[in-house]
Design a protein around this motif. Structure first.
Motif, short mmCIF file in Angstrom:
data_model
loop_
_atom_site.label_atom_id
_atom_site.label_comp_id
_atom_site.label_asym_id
_atom_site.label_seq_id
_atom_site.Cartn_x
_atom_site.Cartn_y
_atom_site.Cartn_z
N ALA A 63 0.83 -1.20 0.00
CA ALA A 63 0.00 0.00 0.00
C ALA A 63 0.87 1.26 0.00
O ALA A 63 0.60 2.22 -0.73
CB ALA A 63 -0.93 -0.01 1.21
N PHE A 64 1.93 1.25 0.82
CA PHE A 64 2.80 2.41 0.91
C PHE A 64 3.50 2.68 -0.42
O PHE A 64 3.74 3.83 -0.78
CB PHE A 64 3.84 2.21 2.02
CG PHE A 64 4.59 3.45 2.39
CD1 PHE A 64 3.98 4.42 3.19
CD2 PHE A 64 5.87 3.67 1.94
CE1 PHE A 64 4.65 5.57 3.53
CE2 PHE A 64 6.56 4.82 2.28
CZ PHE A 64 5.95 5.78 3.08
N SER A 65 3.79 1.60 -1.15
CA SER A 65 4.47 1.76 -2.45
C SER A 65 3.55 2.46 -3.46
O SER A 65 4.04 3.00 -4.46
CB SER A 65 4.90 0.40 -2.99
OG SER A 65 3.78 -0.36 -3.42
N LEU A 66 2.25 2.42 -3.21
CA LEU A 66 1.31 3.14 -4.08
C LEU A 66 1.22 4.61 -3.69
O LEU A 66 1.07 5.49 -4.53
CB LEU A 66 -0.08 2.51 -4.00
CG LEU A 66 -0.20 1.05 -4.43
CD1 LEU A 66 -1.61 0.54 -4.18
CD2 LEU A 66 0.17 0.88 -5.90
N LEU A 67 1.32 4.88 -2.38
CA LEU A 67 1.18 6.25 -1.88
C LEU A 67 2.48 7.05 -2.01
O LEU A 67 2.46 8.21 -2.40
CB LEU A 67 0.74 6.22 -0.42
CG LEU A 67 0.62 7.58 0.30
CD1 LEU A 67 -0.44 8.45 -0.37
CD2 LEU A 67 0.30 7.38 1.78
N ALA A 68 3.61 6.43 -1.67
CA ALA A 68 4.88 7.15 -1.59
C ALA A 68 5.24 7.90 -2.87
O ALA A 68 5.65 9.07 -2.81
CB ALA A 68 6.00 6.19 -1.19
N HIS A 90 -5.13 16.47 -1.09
CA HIS A 90 -6.05 15.74 -1.98
C HIS A 90 -5.57 14.30 -2.19
O HIS A 90 -6.36 13.35 -2.07
CB HIS A 90 -6.15 16.46 -3.32
CG HIS A 90 -7.16 15.84 -4.24
ND1 HIS A 90 -6.85 14.75 -5.06
CD2 HIS A 90 -8.47 16.11 -4.48
CE1 HIS A 90 -7.91 14.40 -5.74
NE2 HIS A 90 -8.91 15.20 -5.41
N ASN A 91 -4.29 14.13 -2.48
CA ASN A 91 -3.75 12.78 -2.75
C ASN A 91 -3.81 11.90 -1.51
O ASN A 91 -4.18 10.72 -1.60
CB ASN A 91 -2.31 12.87 -3.25
CG ASN A 91 -2.22 13.41 -4.67
OD1 ASN A 91 -3.22 13.59 -5.34
ND2 ASN A 91 -1.02 13.68 -5.12
N TYR A 92 -3.43 12.47 -0.37
CA TYR A 92 -3.40 11.66 0.86
C TYR A 92 -4.80 11.21 1.26
O TYR A 92 -5.04 10.03 1.54
CB TYR A 92 -2.74 12.44 2.01
CG TYR A 92 -2.72 11.63 3.28
CD1 TYR A 92 -1.69 10.73 3.54
CD2 TYR A 92 -3.75 11.73 4.21
CE1 TYR A 92 -1.69 9.96 4.69
CE2 TYR A 92 -3.76 10.96 5.36
CZ TYR A 92 -2.72 10.07 5.59
OH TYR A 92 -2.73 9.30 6.73
N ILE A 93 -5.75 12.14 1.32
CA ILE A 93 -7.10 11.80 1.75
C ILE A 93 -7.75 10.82 0.79
O ILE A 93 -8.41 9.86 1.20
CB ILE A 93 -7.96 13.07 1.94
CG1 ILE A 93 -7.44 13.86 3.15
CG2 ILE A 93 -9.43 12.71 2.14
CD1 ILE A 93 -8.15 15.18 3.40
#
Length: 203
Positions: A63-68, A90-93
């Protein structure tokens, strides 16, 4: 062909684990339930992941690899601090609405295993705020922003974005809303949080 089958099975396991972790939390999740969700037997699950802890770490990393990359792109592009705040929020939420279990997982993991996040920090793709801090300093010196340190601004952005997801049941109780209304409230925060921070720091 064998490699493809192995990758498919592993993705199947990670998707199943994410679903179970989301429903039951780390402590409530059981390996047998994850195996059932993945449509495999428990022995095969243990072949891929010897423990629930290792499976959680794999789910988190996936999941983190998608967000980072999204966060790194925002922090290191050439846009202004104001645009960065809007984009980051916007991206984080948007991401956490899709993975609502992650903030609590991170808090639990930091308490149980502080070295885990340090290992991730040294890995490729971990968000870097060096350019962000330099930009904040430059915009303060040019009079665009009120005096504030880059670190403090970054912590403020994180806190306002993360806390509602960590304290979801508490917030729902305080404002007397159900899950659907909470999700709508979080969508509204994409604008509310950015506007609040920008209005607080701009000259």
């Amino acid at each position: 062909m064998l490699k493809s089958k192995d990758e498919n099975t592993e993705n199947q396991i990670l998707n199943a684990a994410e679903n179970v972790f989301q429903r039951k939390g780390m402590d409530g999740a059981r390996m047998q339930e994850i195996a059932n969700e993945a449509g495999i037997n428990k022995a095969m699950l243990h072949y891929y992941y010897r423990s629930k802890q290792l499976l959680f770490e794999a789910v988190f990393k996936k999941a983190f690899s998608l967000l980072a990359p999204q966060l790194n792109k925002v922090l290191n592009d050439d846009s202004s601090i104001e645009v960065k705040i809007i984009s980051f929020t916007h991206n984080y939420i948007s991401f956490i609405i899709k993975h609502p279990y992650l903030p609590n997982f991170i808090i639990q993991e930091l308490n149980r295993n502080p070295d885990f996040i340090l290992k991730m920090k040294d890995g490729k793709g971990f968000p870097n705020i060096k350019k962000f801090k330099a930009q904040v300093t430059a915009e303060v010196e040019s009079g665009i922003l009120k005096p504030i340190k880059g670190e403090q601004l970054f912590v403020n952005i994180l806190a306002l974005n993360i806390f509602p997801f960590v304290a979801t049941p508490l917030i729902q109780a305080f404002v007397n809303i159900d899950d659907k209304s909470f999700k709508r409230l979080m969508e509204e925060r994409k604008i509310e949080v950015a506007d609040f921070i920008i209005n607080a720091i701009k000259n």
